[in-house]
Design an enzyme around this catalytic site. Sequence first.
Site, mmCIF file in Angstrom:
data_model
loop_
_atom_site.group_PDB
_atom_site.id
_atom_site.type_symbol
_atom_site.label_atom_id
_atom_site.label_comp_id
_atom_site.label_asym_id
_atom_site.label_seq_id
_atom_site.Cartn_x
_atom_site.Cartn_y
_atom_site.Cartn_z
ATOM 1 N N LYS A 119 -83.481 -0.184 0.560
ATOM 2 C CA LYS A 119 -84.727 -0.293 1.249
ATOM 3 C C LYS A 119 -85.748 1.041 0.605
ATOM 4 O O LYS A 119 -86.919 1.018 0.009
ATOM 5 C CB LYS A 119 -85.125 -0.797 2.173
ATOM 6 C CG LYS A 119 -84.538 -0.337 3.394
ATOM 7 C CD LYS A 119 -84.605 -1.004 4.785
ATOM 8 C CE LYS A 119 -84.028 -0.503 5.461
ATOM 9 N NZ LYS A 119 -82.604 -0.337 5.553
ATOM 10 N N ASN A 142 -91.394 2.355 7.843
ATOM 11 C CA ASN A 142 -89.538 3.405 8.305
ATOM 12 C C ASN A 142 -89.208 4.206 7.623
ATOM 13 O O ASN A 142 -88.645 4.283 7.714
ATOM 14 C CB ASN A 142 -89.019 1.475 7.991
ATOM 15 C CG ASN A 142 -87.291 2.064 8.736
ATOM 16 O OD1 ASN A 142 -87.497 2.407 10.285
ATOM 17 N ND2 ASN A 142 -86.372 2.043 7.790
ATOM 18 N N HIS A 187 -76.418 -1.969 12.546
ATOM 19 C CA HIS A 187 -76.570 -2.371 14.086
ATOM 20 C C HIS A 187 -75.688 -3.618 14.517
ATOM 21 O O HIS A 187 -76.907 -4.026 15.347
ATOM 22 C CB HIS A 187 -78.236 -2.337 13.412
ATOM 23 C CG HIS A 187 -78.786 -1.541 12.974
ATOM 24 N ND1 HIS A 187 -78.893 -0.252 13.035
ATOM 25 C CD2 HIS A 187 -79.821 -1.525 11.820
ATOM 26 C CE1 HIS A 187 -79.177 0.660 12.105
ATOM 27 N NE2 HIS A 187 -79.835 -0.689 11.363
#
Length: 448
Positions: A119, A142, A187
């Site tokens: 990304k 981000n 995560h």
Amino acid sequence: MNHLAQAEKVVVVGLGVTGLSVVNYLQRQASPPAIQVIDTRAHPPGEEKLPAGVSLSAGQWQMDWLLAADLIVANPGIALSTPELQTAIAAGIPVVGDIELFAQAVDQPVVAITGSNGKSTVTSLVGEMAAEAGIKAGVGGNIGLAALDMLDQGNALYVLELSSFQLETTASLELVAAAYLNLSEDHMDRYNSLADYGQAKQRIYRHARLAISNRDDAATLPDPAWTGKQTSFGFDDQDYGLIEHQGEEYLAVNGMPVMPSRDIALVGRHNVANSLAALALADAAGIDRDAACRTLRRYTGLPHRCQRVVQAHGVDWVNDSKATNLASTLAALSGLSIPGKLHLLVGGDSKGADFSQLKPVLETLNVQLYCFGRDGHRFLGLSNAPVVVETLDQAMALAASDATSGDMVLLSPACASLDQYPNFMARGDAFAELAHSLKDQVQGAQAC
């Protein structure tokens, strides 16, 4: 709902770059609310930059502040499942993130990108395409600038990288196009399952005019109930894909050739997919196709992503510190071909990941594995005779003593850096600095 318009008292949870951007944005309002900041760190980064009149509670939660707030703006690093936030939510207090505030204020087109990997590359690539076409674009979220800091800067387009954490607290972001690149285990210390993690990323499609998914990753497809426009990218000849044209592989749109894939400046098969996703976003944003292709021909990528930092005595030292999960490291190893041995440095904060998928890939390579950091032991059993050390410095020193002409020393750790470094950039910088100091210690260096 514009919660901020009705808020007289706002509590910002978590300081740092994002928290400061929220505080500064709140103070820029015509009628600024009273602002309080909570950060459980004793000395949160950025506390010295807090404006006068903003109260800070450091080192602990302040439940009385939370329960008296009209609005809570939570840092994406703090899970909504945190008991203190859940108590506030149960009391009817809205909890949002900085991207939700951005969504309520932005007045220019926005495209956004999420995914487990790639990304940052796609976000930066689309930003470069816009600049090449003469469009002033704010690129951040981000990565780079905090979203709120990009407002009121004269941007005609915004290109946002959005993590699952940011999407959890975002409900009304309207997008010209949303791209969901891929899903892989990451995560797992925050989510109950891979499906739970994937659903957080699906939120990017909520108010998008165009959903851009990965045909080779079913998890990225919009929910069956999705009724908006959609397109996709992948390695077949559909939508944004690949075709055979004039005897070679071309990037194509709806079966029509755009440019040879060999002309892409980015290295690696995964970056062909990233380039197709970027083209789809650029088209949706109205970026000139010729400018987009010129960018693909020159853009060589981000620092800390498969970046050669030293080439000396026949040994390549490659910094892939941005590989903070398994899929990123697998992408770096995909199709890797070197004449000598691969000295692969892995380890750090595993975030609960399972690294067993590395084993079949490593078995195809002439590799020496060096395992460092808190979770370095989790890589044992993936290759023959792995070396386990405490730190990256120790791993690099051992690699230097064993490396010879034709070899590659690759930092692609498959783990986050927070056990030993502030972020992956600091880890990559440390690798680059040490590589320069160690480059003359490889075998045969004196003879070169």
